[in-house]
Design an enzyme around this catalytic site. Structure first.
Site, PDB file in Angstrom:
ATOM      1  N   ASP A  14       0.865  -1.184   0.000  1.00 24.73           N
ATOM      2  CA  ASP A  14       0.000   0.000   0.000  1.00 24.73           C
ATOM      3  C   ASP A  14       0.901   1.234   0.000  1.00 24.73           C
ATOM      4  O   ASP A  14       1.803   1.332   0.847  1.00 24.73           O
ATOM      5  CB  ASP A  14      -0.870   0.036   1.259  1.00 24.73           C
ATOM      6  CG  ASP A  14      -1.980  -1.014   1.244  1.00 24.73           C
ATOM      7  OD1 ASP A  14      -1.884  -1.974   0.459  1.00 24.73           O
ATOM      8  OD2 ASP A  14      -2.926  -0.874   2.032  1.00 24.73           O
ATOM      9  N   ASP A 133     -15.561  -3.496   0.885  1.00 31.64           N
ATOM     10  CA  ASP A 133     -14.909  -3.086   2.131  1.00 31.64           C
ATOM     11  C   ASP A 133     -16.008  -2.806   3.142  1.00 31.64           C
ATOM     12  O   ASP A 133     -16.790  -1.865   2.964  1.00 31.64           O
ATOM     13  CB  ASP A 133     -14.056  -1.835   1.873  1.00 31.64           C
ATOM     14  CG  ASP A 133     -13.036  -2.060   0.764  1.00 31.64           C
ATOM     15  OD1 ASP A 133     -12.523  -3.187   0.650  1.00 31.64           O
ATOM     16  OD2 ASP A 133     -12.763  -1.127  -0.005  1.00 31.64           O
TER      17      ASP A 133
HETATM   18  O1  LIG Z   1      -5.987  -1.080   1.835  1.00 30.96           O
HETATM   19  C1  LIG Z   1      -6.247  -0.243   2.717  1.00 30.96           C
HETATM   20  O2  LIG Z   1      -5.691  -0.291   3.845  1.00 30.96           O
HETATM   21  C2  LIG Z   1      -7.223   0.844   2.433  1.00 30.96           C
HETATM   22  C3  LIG Z   1      -7.536   1.721   3.446  1.00 30.96           C
HETATM   23  C4  LIG Z   1      -8.440   2.742   3.217  1.00 30.96           C
HETATM   24  C5  LIG Z   1      -9.007   2.861   1.960  1.00 30.96           C
HETATM   25  C6  LIG Z   1      -8.707   1.996   0.952  1.00 30.96           C
HETATM   26  C7  LIG Z   1      -7.818   0.972   1.162  1.00 30.96           C
HETATM   27  N1  LIG Z   1      -7.458   0.075   0.204  1.00 30.96           N
HETATM   28  C8  LIG Z   1      -7.947  -0.238  -1.075  1.00 30.96           C
HETATM   29  O3  LIG Z   1      -8.480   0.835  -1.830  1.00 30.96           O
HETATM   30  C9  LIG Z   1      -9.585   0.305  -2.532  1.00 30.96           C
HETATM   31  C10 LIG Z   1     -10.635   1.308  -2.719  1.00 30.96           C
HETATM   32  O4  LIG Z   1     -10.232   2.362  -3.539  1.00 30.96           O
HETATM   33  P1  LIG Z   1     -11.380   3.198  -4.267  1.00 30.96           P
HETATM   34  O5  LIG Z   1     -12.453   3.345  -3.273  1.00 30.96           O
HETATM   35  O6  LIG Z   1     -11.768   2.362  -5.436  1.00 30.96           O
HETATM   36  O7  LIG Z   1     -10.714   4.458  -4.609  1.00 30.96           O
HETATM   37  C11 LIG Z   1     -10.149  -0.783  -1.660  1.00 30.96           C
HETATM   38  O8  LIG Z   1     -10.805  -1.744  -2.413  1.00 30.96           O
HETATM   39  C12 LIG Z   1      -8.950  -1.321  -0.991  1.00 30.96           C
HETATM   40  O9  LIG Z   1      -8.427  -2.399  -1.742  1.00 30.96           O
END
Ligand SMILES: O=C(O)c1ccccc1N[C@@H]1O[C@H](COP(=O)(O)O)[C@@H](O)[C@H]1O
EC number: 5.3.1.16
Length: 242
Positions: A14, A133
């Site tokens: 990340d 999520d």
């Molecule tokens: O992976 C994390 O710790 C995380 C924490 C907070 C937000 C997102 C996170 N991770 C990844 O980001 C995608 C979502 O991104 P978006 O909403 O499409 O812009 C999520 O699926 C996590 O894999």
């Protein structure tokens, strides 16, 4: 179920502000830094990973992006890459796919822009996964800061649109080393015939074995983050355990 009937492991990198980090509960500001993302990704590859779960956290939080660096990491990999974070429109999707990644993981857009997500599922098939999520059974988007509807209603809609795969994260477990939410994984597997990638809470080899026991129910893989960075076990040990 994958061909080998074996749990796939996806070590996570990340990226926030140019650094490989882990968060607790996905909360902005809870970062622990683990240095250069490319070095981290290359280390997981050298240890035998077949997948990399690569996340642009700034793009997910809406605090900018690490697009060039993420592309450099993805292009440097010989292994499969699942790319995530901030993929919410044609431009960000095109940039993600141009890295040569194996698939992208869509979070917020699946909650806020269902028509666009149905369109890209139809166009790109199994190159598109949707990240579910969740806190309880409520989905969260925009860096997990905003409610985005009911897990099972959204799952049914995405299933009907042909979504190929789901990445299921229990936000309450993520980055905590408290063990995965096996109940949630079982419930999601019971609600869909599509493969599920587990995410959040893995702390031990026994946790991975418990997730691997759900392969017959539809769990295909598991993301592993904090436990690897905290050296709870090595990736080699994890790959041997499942
Ligand atoms: O992976 C994390 O710790 C995380 C924490 C907070 C937000 C997102 C996170 N991770 C990844 O980001 C995608 C979502 O991104 P978006 O909403 O499409 O812009 C999520 O699926 C996590 O894999």
């Amino acid at each position: 179920m994958n061909a080998a009937n074996k749990l796939e492991l996806l070590p996570a990198v990340d990226v926030r502000d140019g650094q490989a980090v882990r968060l607790v509960h996905g909360e902005s500001g809870s970062e622990t830094s683990y240095g250069d993302p490319l070095q981290a990704a290359l280390a997981w590859q050298a240890a035998g990973a077949e997948w990399l779960h690569l996340v642009d956290l700034d793009a997910a939080f809406g605090t900018g992006d690490n697009r060039a660096q993420i592309a450099q990491v993805a292009r440097s990999m010989d292994i499969k890459v699942e790319l995530s974070g901030g993929i919410r429109d044609d431009d960000s999707l095109a940039a993600a796919l141009a890295t040569g990644c194996t698939r992208v993981n869509i979070g917020t857009a699946a909650l806020e822009d269902p028509e666009w997500v149905a369109k890209i599922i139809a166009e790109h098939g199994d190159k598109i996964a949707v990240g579910l999520d969740v806190r309880g059974t409520t989905l969260r988007g925009r860096g997990w800061t905003r409610d985005g509807g009911d897990l099972y209603e959204t799952l049914a809609r995405l299933d009907s649109e042909g979504c190929a795969r789901y990445v299921v994260t229990d936000i309450n477990k993520d980055g905590t080393l408290q063990g995965p939410n096996l109940e949630l994984l079982k419930n999601v597997c019971a609600a869909t015939d599509r493969p599920v990638v587990a995410s959040g809470g893995v702390s031990s080899l026994d946790d991975l074995r418990a997730i691997a026991a759900l392969v017959p129910e539809g769990v295909e893989g598991s993301i592993v983050g904090k436990a690897l960075y905290a050296k709870a076990f090595t990736l080699e040990e994890a790959l041997a355990a499942v």
